[in-house]
Scaffold this motif. Structure first.
Motif, short mmCIF file in Angstrom:
data_model
loop_
_atom_site.label_atom_id
_atom_site.label_comp_id
_atom_site.label_asym_id
_atom_site.label_seq_id
_atom_site.Cartn_x
_atom_site.Cartn_y
_atom_site.Cartn_z
N THR A 21 0.82 -1.15 -0.12
CA THR A 21 0.13 0.12 0.09
C THR A 21 0.93 1.26 -0.08
OG1 THR A 21 -1.75 -1.23 1.12
CG2 THR A 21 -1.67 1.13 1.27
N GLY A 24 2.23 1.82 -3.40
CA GLY A 24 1.24 2.29 -4.26
C GLY A 24 0.86 3.85 -4.00
N MET A 25 0.99 4.15 -2.69
CA MET A 25 0.78 5.45 -2.48
C MET A 25 2.02 6.67 -2.71
SD MET A 25 -1.11 5.02 1.25
CE MET A 25 -0.61 6.76 1.71
N ARG A 27 3.98 5.81 -5.20
CA ARG A 27 4.05 5.87 -6.97
C ARG A 27 2.72 6.91 -7.32
NH1 ARG A 27 4.55 0.94 -7.42
NH2 ARG A 27 2.31 0.27 -7.07
N GLU A 28 1.75 6.83 -6.65
CA GLU A 28 0.62 7.74 -6.95
C GLU A 28 0.92 9.23 -6.74
OE1 GLU A 28 -4.15 7.86 -5.77
OE2 GLU A 28 -3.10 5.77 -6.08
N ASP A 31 3.40 10.43 -9.36
CA ASP A 31 2.75 10.75 -10.63
C ASP A 31 1.93 11.77 -10.69
OD1 ASP A 31 3.81 8.06 -11.71
OD2 ASP A 31 2.25 6.99 -11.59
N GLY A 32 1.32 11.95 -9.58
CA GLY A 32 0.34 13.33 -9.44
C GLY A 32 1.24 14.53 -9.41
#
Length: 81
Positions: A21, A24-25, A27-28, A31-32
């Motif tokens: 998790t 993933g956070m 990476r997100e 990207d943002g």
């Protein structure tokens, strides 16, 4: 002994899930941030170094020509004056 292995096994599963998790956070978020930066920079006009140097050379040549023309005008005015 079986209960301890079950607890450890459950703890390892929770830790792996948390790590996934978190990855993933991360990476997100990256990207943002990259997307927001592209949007912010999209309104700006940048030129390449080659384009900048070409315009700089053109400006220098134009300045030389202006200086030459000013000298010629001054010479012509001196002849008439």
């Amino acid at each position: 002994m079986q209960s301890e292995n079950k607890i450890i096994s459950d703890f390892v599963k929770v830790a792996n899930s948390a790590a996934g998790t978190l990855a993933g956070m991360t990476r997100e978020a990256r990207d943002g941030a990259r997307e927001r930066m592209k949007e912010a920079m999209g309104g700006l006009d940048f030129v390449s170094r080659e384009e900048f140097d070409a315009v700089k050379d053109m400006a220098a040549k134009a300045r030389e020509k202006v200086d030459d023309l000013e000298a010629r005008i001054a010479a012509l005015e001196a002849k008439q004056g």
